[in-house]
Design a protein around this motif. Structure first.
Motif, short mmCIF file in Angstrom:
data_model
loop_
_atom_site.label_atom_id
_atom_site.label_comp_id
_atom_site.label_asym_id
_atom_site.label_seq_id
_atom_site.Cartn_x
_atom_site.Cartn_y
_atom_site.Cartn_z
N GLN A 26 -20.87 29.35 49.56
CA GLN A 26 -21.10 29.64 50.97
C GLN A 26 -21.92 28.48 51.54
OE1 GLN A 26 -22.89 33.52 51.20
NE2 GLN A 26 -20.96 34.54 50.75
N ILE A 27 -21.43 27.91 52.63
CA ILE A 27 -22.09 26.76 53.27
C ILE A 27 -22.38 27.15 54.71
CG2 ILE A 27 -21.88 24.31 53.82
CD1 ILE A 27 -19.72 24.19 51.61
N GLU A 28 -23.62 26.90 55.14
CA GLU A 28 -24.04 27.24 56.49
C GLU A 28 -24.53 25.99 57.22
OE1 GLU A 28 -25.71 31.76 55.92
OE2 GLU A 28 -27.12 30.10 55.79
N PHE A 29 -24.16 25.90 58.51
CA PHE A 29 -24.63 24.83 59.38
C PHE A 29 -25.28 25.47 60.60
CE2 PHE A 29 -21.02 23.08 57.12
CZ PHE A 29 -21.42 21.79 56.83
N ALA A 30 -26.47 25.02 60.95
CA ALA A 30 -27.11 25.48 62.19
C ALA A 30 -26.57 24.62 63.32
CB ALA A 30 -28.63 25.34 62.09
N ALA A 31 -25.92 25.25 64.28
CA ALA A 31 -25.30 24.54 65.39
C ALA A 31 -25.39 25.39 66.66
CB ALA A 31 -23.85 24.20 65.07
N PRO A 32 -26.61 25.60 67.17
CA PRO A 32 -26.77 26.44 68.36
C PRO A 32 -26.17 25.78 69.60
CG PRO A 32 -28.86 25.44 67.76
CD PRO A 32 -27.89 25.09 66.68
N GLY A 33 -25.66 26.61 70.50
CA GLY A 33 -25.14 26.12 71.77
C GLY A 33 -23.67 25.72 71.73
N PHE A 34 -23.06 25.75 70.57
CA PHE A 34 -21.64 25.42 70.46
C PHE A 34 -20.82 26.70 70.57
CE2 PHE A 34 -23.60 21.76 68.58
CZ PHE A 34 -22.72 20.72 68.75
N SER A 35 -19.51 26.54 70.71
CA SER A 35 -18.59 27.66 70.61
C SER A 35 -17.62 27.35 69.47
CB SER A 35 -17.84 27.90 71.92
OG SER A 35 -17.00 26.80 72.21
N LYS A 36 -16.90 28.34 69.00
CA LYS A 36 -16.04 28.13 67.84
C LYS A 36 -14.95 27.09 68.10
CE LYS A 36 -13.06 32.11 68.64
NZ LYS A 36 -12.57 33.35 68.09
N GLN B 17 -12.54 30.24 54.48
CA GLN B 17 -12.89 31.08 55.62
C GLN B 17 -14.00 30.39 56.41
OE1 GLN B 17 -11.24 34.04 56.23
NE2 GLN B 17 -9.99 33.48 54.47
N ALA B 18 -13.91 30.44 57.74
CA ALA B 18 -14.95 29.87 58.61
C ALA B 18 -15.23 30.85 59.74
CB ALA B 18 -14.51 28.53 59.17
N THR B 19 -16.53 31.12 59.98
CA THR B 19 -16.94 31.98 61.09
C THR B 19 -18.10 31.32 61.81
OG1 THR B 19 -18.43 33.26 59.66
CG2 THR B 19 -16.21 34.12 59.97
N TYR B 20 -18.23 31.61 63.10
CA TYR B 20 -19.34 31.09 63.89
C TYR B 20 -19.94 32.26 64.66
CZ TYR B 20 -22.05 28.37 67.22
OH TYR B 20 -23.07 27.85 67.97
N LYS B 21 -21.24 32.51 64.42
CA LYS B 21 -21.93 33.62 65.08
C LYS B 21 -23.40 33.29 65.18
CE LYS B 21 -22.66 38.58 64.78
NZ LYS B 21 -22.50 39.79 63.99
N ASP B 22 -23.98 33.57 66.34
CA ASP B 22 -25.42 33.39 66.59
C ASP B 22 -25.91 31.99 66.23
OD1 ASP B 22 -25.55 36.06 67.45
OD2 ASP B 22 -26.01 36.78 65.43
#
Length: 106
Positions: free
Chosen positions: A11-21, A77-82
């Protein structure tokens, strides 16, 4: 970027606030994971005697060599939330150790 290894996946996470999917591009090429994000915004304001324009542009790119245990043939799998982009990459099934066979010397 945070990477967590589990028994069956990574599982890999990136902090990317302000973007959309729609702002992300994620791909795997020759066992290298490429993740990029691009966002641009233009704002125009007009008052009586002046006009003002603001431009905003955010971008990032990251590449990561994947371990040999990642199953690149299986769908990732890729998801973008919060503000967090999360990727889940499956591992290859572990090879079963061969049964040891004893051979008698005559």
């Amino acid at each position: 970027m945070n990477v967590k290894e589990n028994p069956t996946d990574f599982q890999i996470e990136f902090a990317a606030p302000g973007f959309s999917k729609e702002d992300f591009e994620v791909s795997i090429d020759n066992d290298i994971l490429h993740v990029s994000g691009e966002k641009s915004k233009e704002k125009e304001q007009e008052d009586d005697n002046y006009s003002r324009k603001e431009f905003s542009y955010n971008t990032f790119k990251r590449s990561l060599k994947l371990p040999a245990s990642v199953n690149t043939e299986k769908e990732a799998q890729a998801t973008y939330k919060d503000g967090i982009l999360k990727l889940q990459l499956s591992k290859k099934e572990a090879e079963k150790p061969s049964n040891r066979k004893r051979i008698e010397v005559k």
